[in-house]
Scaffold this motif. Structure first.
Motif, short mmCIF file in Angstrom:
data_model
loop_
_atom_site.label_atom_id
_atom_site.label_comp_id
_atom_site.label_asym_id
_atom_site.label_seq_id
_atom_site.Cartn_x
_atom_site.Cartn_y
_atom_site.Cartn_z
N THR A 101 0.83 -1.20 0.00
CA THR A 101 0.00 0.00 0.00
C THR A 101 0.87 1.25 0.00
O THR A 101 0.57 2.23 -0.69
CB THR A 101 -0.95 -0.01 1.21
OG1 THR A 101 -1.72 -1.21 1.18
CG2 THR A 101 -1.90 1.18 1.17
N ALA A 104 2.23 1.63 -3.45
CA ALA A 104 1.19 2.10 -4.36
C ALA A 104 1.01 3.61 -4.26
O ALA A 104 0.90 4.31 -5.28
CB ALA A 104 -0.12 1.39 -4.05
N TRP A 117 -1.97 0.96 -9.24
CA TRP A 117 -3.14 0.09 -9.21
C TRP A 117 -2.75 -1.34 -8.88
O TRP A 117 -3.39 -2.01 -8.06
CB TRP A 117 -3.86 0.16 -10.55
CG TRP A 117 -5.16 -0.59 -10.56
CD1 TRP A 117 -5.36 -1.90 -10.92
CD2 TRP A 117 -6.44 -0.09 -10.16
NE1 TRP A 117 -6.69 -2.23 -10.77
CE2 TRP A 117 -7.37 -1.14 -10.32
CE3 TRP A 117 -6.89 1.16 -9.72
CZ2 TRP A 117 -8.73 -0.98 -10.03
CZ3 TRP A 117 -8.24 1.32 -9.43
CH2 TRP A 117 -9.13 0.25 -9.58
N TYR A 120 -1.84 -1.74 -5.27
CA TYR A 120 -3.02 -1.78 -4.41
C TYR A 120 -3.70 -3.14 -4.46
O TYR A 120 -4.16 -3.66 -3.44
CB TYR A 120 -4.01 -0.68 -4.79
CG TYR A 120 -3.64 0.68 -4.24
CD1 TYR A 120 -3.38 0.86 -2.88
CD2 TYR A 120 -3.55 1.79 -5.07
CE1 TYR A 120 -3.02 2.09 -2.37
CE2 TYR A 120 -3.20 3.03 -4.57
CZ TYR A 120 -2.93 3.18 -3.22
OH TYR A 120 -2.58 4.40 -2.71
N GLU A 121 -3.76 -3.72 -5.64
CA GLU A 121 -4.34 -5.06 -5.75
C GLU A 121 -3.51 -6.07 -4.94
O GLU A 121 -4.07 -6.95 -4.28
CB GLU A 121 -4.41 -5.48 -7.22
CG GLU A 121 -5.47 -4.75 -8.02
CD GLU A 121 -6.87 -5.05 -7.49
OE1 GLU A 121 -7.21 -6.24 -7.30
OE2 GLU A 121 -7.63 -4.09 -7.26
N LYS A 124 -4.30 -5.53 -1.27
CA LYS A 124 -5.61 -6.08 -0.90
C LYS A 124 -5.56 -7.60 -0.75
O LYS A 124 -6.10 -8.16 0.20
CB LYS A 124 -6.66 -5.66 -1.94
CG LYS A 124 -7.06 -4.19 -1.84
CD LYS A 124 -7.63 -3.65 -3.13
CE LYS A 124 -8.79 -4.42 -3.68
NZ LYS A 124 -9.31 -3.82 -4.93
N GLN A 143 -6.89 3.22 -2.98
CA GLN A 143 -7.07 2.87 -4.39
C GLN A 143 -8.17 3.74 -5.02
O GLN A 143 -8.13 4.01 -6.22
CB GLN A 143 -7.41 1.40 -4.53
CG GLN A 143 -7.36 0.89 -5.96
CD GLN A 143 -7.61 -0.61 -6.04
OE1 GLN A 143 -8.39 -1.16 -5.25
NE2 GLN A 143 -6.97 -1.29 -6.98
N VAL A 146 -6.93 6.59 -7.08
CA VAL A 146 -6.52 6.32 -8.46
C VAL A 146 -7.72 6.51 -9.39
O VAL A 146 -7.62 7.14 -10.45
CB VAL A 146 -5.95 4.90 -8.61
CG1 VAL A 146 -5.43 4.69 -10.03
CG2 VAL A 146 -4.83 4.64 -7.60
#
Length: 313
Positions: A101, A104, A117, A120-121, A124, A143, A146
């Motif tokens: 994070t 990101a 992006w 962030y994925e 998560k 996120q 974004v």
């Protein structure tokens, strides 16, 4: 050879070695055995490194941290990939969620939106593996920025509200306040003034009293009354509200001097608030200082906003 054997180039060619070829199990078992030595002390070392990178980023910006951050994430991903049992995987996944994070947000600040992006994925997924709703909620809410920067503002608002639901009752009071404040800013950007003000009130109601800003349960969260005043001023400036100026100057006077990038954003907010009042000289002065600070931190995101505000003068 690749389609015949079903191997990648790296697997087919291997590394230069005088040792006889193996079928890959020796290497795999070695990596799995190594993962067994990832103790709680090692996980703390990973998190301490993330904290160091966060501190440098806050004061100097993310531009010079690309390689260090990539290496840090790679180490954590390898540690998680070859960890087998849940009691080993969960602490490593939590460390990876926090680091991904942070990486990101740094990528977003540098203008590398696709990298942001993807990180962030990753954050998560790691938060879900760690069974840490707070980390998941934080990654989802960031996120949303974004999406907002990409022009999908209503979707961004929907995502930050989903983040609040993801955190649920396990979110700390300070994180809940942070999520409401993020919602308020995104609502302001989406042209939803009533929802923005409701979210600001909710943030103020959740925020613990006192000057402490750091959330002990979520080290990436910095939020106290002064920070919330700055956030309130930011949202009101986006709405063109005259009350924004007083909130922003109050926040500027109480700002921690080590938050260099935050000051650049705050001065952009002040410039926007002064423009709304027709006070162009004051706006130009804040933009000049914001530009210097953005140059120090290398923030592409802030530079873009400064140029947009400059064109409006």
């Amino acid at each position: 050879m690749r389609p015949l054997l079903g191997l990648t180039d790296a697997e087919l060619l291997g590394t230069e070695s005088s040792a006889p070829p193996v079928d890959g199990y020796d290497d795999l078992v070695g990596r799995i055995d190594s993962s067994l030595s990832v103790s709680h002390t090692m996980v703390k070392t990973f998190m301490d490194q993330t904290e160091l990178l966060r501190t440098v980023d806050r004061q100097l910006g993310a531009a010079g941290l690309v390689d260090q951050m990539a290496g840090h994430l790679s180490t954590l991903e390898d540690a998680l990939t070859f960890a087998v049992l849940p009691e080993t995987r969960r602490p490593v996944a939590q460390a990876l969620a926090g680091a991904a994070t942070l990486a990101a947000w740094q990528a977003l600040d540098a203008g590398a939106v696709e990298r942001a992006w993807r990180h962030y994925e990753l954050g998560k997924r790691a938060a879900q593996e760690a069974e840490e709703p707070m980390y998941l909620a934080h990654a989802m809410a960031e996120q949303a920025y974004v999406l907002c920067d990409a022009g999908r503002r209503e979707t961004a608002v929907a995502l930050v509200r989903e983040a609040q639901r993801a955190g649920g009752s396990q979110a700390s009071p300070r994180l809940r306040a942070w999520l409401h404040a993020a919602e308020a800013e995104l609502c302001a950007r989406a042209g939803q003034p009533d929802d923005c003000r409701r979210a600001l009130d909710a943030a103020a109601a959740c925020l613990p009293e006192g000057a402490d800003a750091r959330d002990p349960d979520m080290l990436s969260i910095f939020l106290n009354g002064s920070h919330l005043t700055r956030w309130r001023g930011n949202a009101l400036a986006l709405l063109g509200d005259n009350d924004a100026v007083s909130s922003l100057y109050e926040a500027l006077n109480g700002l921690d001097p080590t938050f260099i990038r935050a000051e650049s954003g705050l001065r952009c907010d002040l410039a926007q608030a002064h423009v709304s009042r027709g006070e162009f000289d004051q706006a130009q002065e804040h933009l000049r200082k914001a530009r210097l600070l953005a140059g120090r931190t290398g923030s592409v995101r802030h530079r873009r906003r400064i140029e947009q505000l400059t064109q409006g003068l």
